[in-house]
Write a protein that holds these residues in place. Sequence first.
Motif, mmCIF file in Angstrom:
data_model
loop_
_atom_site.group_PDB
_atom_site.id
_atom_site.type_symbol
_atom_site.label_atom_id
_atom_site.label_comp_id
_atom_site.label_asym_id
_atom_site.label_seq_id
_atom_site.Cartn_x
_atom_site.Cartn_y
_atom_site.Cartn_z
ATOM 1 N N PRO A 10 0.877 -1.162 -0.039
ATOM 2 C CA PRO A 10 0.042 -0.002 -0.048
ATOM 3 C C PRO A 10 0.941 1.258 0.160
ATOM 4 O O PRO A 10 0.556 2.316 -0.577
ATOM 5 C CB PRO A 10 -0.763 -0.237 1.251
ATOM 6 N N ALA A 11 2.219 1.222 0.612
ATOM 7 C CA ALA A 11 2.971 2.666 0.677
ATOM 8 C C ALA A 11 3.362 2.638 -0.678
ATOM 9 O O ALA A 11 3.358 3.835 -1.084
ATOM 10 C CB ALA A 11 3.883 2.438 1.584
ATOM 11 N N VAL A 12 3.817 1.648 -1.605
ATOM 12 C CA VAL A 12 4.362 1.991 -2.657
ATOM 13 C C VAL A 12 3.142 2.332 -3.763
ATOM 14 O O VAL A 12 3.334 3.243 -4.396
ATOM 15 C CB VAL A 12 4.915 0.591 -3.305
ATOM 16 N N ALA A 13 1.850 1.894 -3.390
ATOM 17 C CA ALA A 13 0.791 2.262 -4.133
ATOM 18 C C ALA A 13 0.383 3.681 -4.014
ATOM 19 O O ALA A 13 0.007 4.194 -4.999
ATOM 20 C CB ALA A 13 -0.580 1.175 -3.892
ATOM 21 N N ALA A 17 10.986 6.650 -4.142
ATOM 22 C CA ALA A 17 10.571 8.063 -4.421
ATOM 23 C C ALA A 17 11.668 8.858 -4.217
ATOM 24 O O ALA A 17 11.744 10.185 -4.752
ATOM 25 C CB ALA A 17 9.536 8.301 -3.271
ATOM 26 N N THR A 18 12.883 8.633 -3.597
ATOM 27 C CA THR A 18 14.022 9.524 -3.482
ATOM 28 C C THR A 18 15.290 9.002 -3.810
ATOM 29 O O THR A 18 16.333 9.846 -3.761
ATOM 30 C CB THR A 18 14.262 9.704 -1.737
ATOM 31 N N ARG A 19 15.513 7.902 -4.313
ATOM 32 C CA ARG A 19 16.807 7.572 -4.649
ATOM 33 C C ARG A 19 16.815 6.737 -6.052
ATOM 34 O O ARG A 19 15.808 6.618 -6.649
ATOM 35 C CB ARG A 19 17.037 6.063 -3.707
ATOM 36 N N PRO A 20 18.109 6.808 -6.764
ATOM 37 C CA PRO A 20 18.182 6.626 -8.253
ATOM 38 C C PRO A 20 17.736 5.005 -8.281
ATOM 39 O O PRO A 20 17.415 4.225 -7.324
ATOM 40 C CB PRO A 20 19.546 6.499 -8.500
ATOM 41 N N ASP A 74 8.140 -8.217 8.782
ATOM 42 C CA ASP A 74 7.014 -7.398 8.876
ATOM 43 C C ASP A 74 6.972 -6.730 7.359
ATOM 44 O O ASP A 74 7.855 -5.904 6.953
ATOM 45 C CB ASP A 74 7.342 -6.315 9.893
ATOM 46 N N LEU A 75 6.274 -7.139 6.598
ATOM 47 C CA LEU A 75 5.880 -6.709 5.136
ATOM 48 C C LEU A 75 5.508 -5.224 5.168
ATOM 49 O O LEU A 75 5.870 -4.565 4.019
ATOM 50 C CB LEU A 75 4.774 -7.804 4.367
ATOM 51 N N GLY A 76 4.888 -4.658 6.209
ATOM 52 C CA GLY A 76 4.709 -3.396 6.283
ATOM 53 C C GLY A 76 5.916 -2.405 6.269
ATOM 54 O O GLY A 76 6.004 -1.322 5.460
ATOM 55 N N GLU A 77 6.784 -2.828 7.120
ATOM 56 C CA GLU A 77 8.093 -2.150 7.381
ATOM 57 C C GLU A 77 8.823 -2.307 5.732
ATOM 58 O O GLU A 77 9.490 -1.185 5.360
ATOM 59 C CB GLU A 77 8.975 -2.636 8.191
ATOM 60 N N VAL A 78 8.868 -3.331 5.448
ATOM 61 C CA VAL A 78 9.318 -3.432 4.076
ATOM 62 C C VAL A 78 8.861 -2.685 2.862
ATOM 63 O O VAL A 78 9.451 -1.878 2.173
ATOM 64 C CB VAL A 78 9.371 -5.123 3.359
ATOM 65 N N ASP A 79 7.444 -2.661 2.881
ATOM 66 C CA ASP A 79 6.809 -1.798 2.043
ATOM 67 C C ASP A 79 7.070 -0.476 2.021
ATOM 68 O O ASP A 79 7.633 0.602 1.012
ATOM 69 C CB ASP A 79 5.195 -2.017 2.271
ATOM 70 N N GLY A 80 7.134 0.311 3.323
ATOM 71 C CA GLY A 80 7.451 1.670 3.581
ATOM 72 C C GLY A 80 8.815 1.677 3.194
ATOM 73 O O GLY A 80 9.036 3.032 2.371
#
Length: 404
Positions: free
Chosen positions: A92-95, A142-145, A129-135
Amino acid sequence: MDGLSSVLDALAGGDLAGLGDGELLDRTAALVAARNRIEAELARTVRAADVRRAAEHDGLTTMRSWLRGHVRLSAAEAGRVVRAGRALEHLPAVARAFAAGQVSAEQVAAVVPVVTPERRAAAAEQGVDLGEVDGALAEVAATRPHRALRQVVGHYLARLDPDGTEPDPTEGRSVSIARHSDGSITARVELDAVGGEKFQAALESIAAAGRCAGDLRTRAQQLGDALVQLCDNQLASGHLPVLRTVKPHVAVTIPLADLASAGTGPGAADLGFGATVSAARARWIACDATVTRIVLNPEGLPLDLGRTARVVPPHLRKAVEHRDRGCVFTGCTAPTHWCDVHHRLEWINGGQTSLENSALLCERHHTEVHHGFRVHRASDGRWRTWRPDGTEIHLAPERPATAA
């Protein structure tokens, strides 16, 4: 959707010539963000249609086939959109970053392997924790090459299965070749990390050695020339496996009249793998080649096979190599074993196969000479090169030493 079309129409009607450099760059960034948002909405919509099996409304079984048939996406692109929609349900964070325009479809494709069913199961077994991985993935995307995102995904997958069986690298290697109507080819190369490293190391060594003053080729052109030179080197070495009782070689078949003509002669010569090239291209290949005379009857059947003769005999090549020491094109440092012996006056047009009529040229510069460039050996023994427009190529003057 009507409003979106109206906005795009307005953008397409805008005058770009009146924009400054900064305005053009700002517009580009805004369009990329807008494209990302549209890609995100496409993936979300396709996923909804995928879940509801909406493609059956048009008589198809999958959204992948519907995307190929109804909106003419390639099979690869249709698969990417479907996979993105499925993966984003678990990220969801990537989405959210995708929907906000901060993440591209290409970046989403890079994180899809993280949430395959097998890897989600492995993460659950290990208490990840897939949520942490997602974040973390959303922030990096969003911020790195883009390369950093691929590295992060690779590290995560490696740690998820640290004791897994090392995959066989040969299983993922492939080369696909598509031949076009003019005889040119498009190749797609898929290699594992180590195989890719070897491939790049070989190309880089030749690309670096092949650069010279005034080289205006793009990076892709440099690597393309390097690949052809690498093939030339291997074919000339004589160490490749025998193919159908003879050493692998470039075979060219051309009528004698076309070979002797001074014209371009499009479509006059046939290559061994089925391509057709011009007589001019065949004459370029014949500069340093083995020639076999075959006499045909009116029905095109062979009547007589003449003795195969080497245009440039070994003793002459040794003499040319000793004199020229490498490619004679101004600024080129290609060594002798990269080079063909070029007939300055083509042998088929009466040019002698002699030391005076010969010049060593690497594959790329041999091509240039047959397309308007000219090389000449001055009375002092120095080779000089002229462009097609008649201007001479000069090396940049050496910078004088400065006092310490």
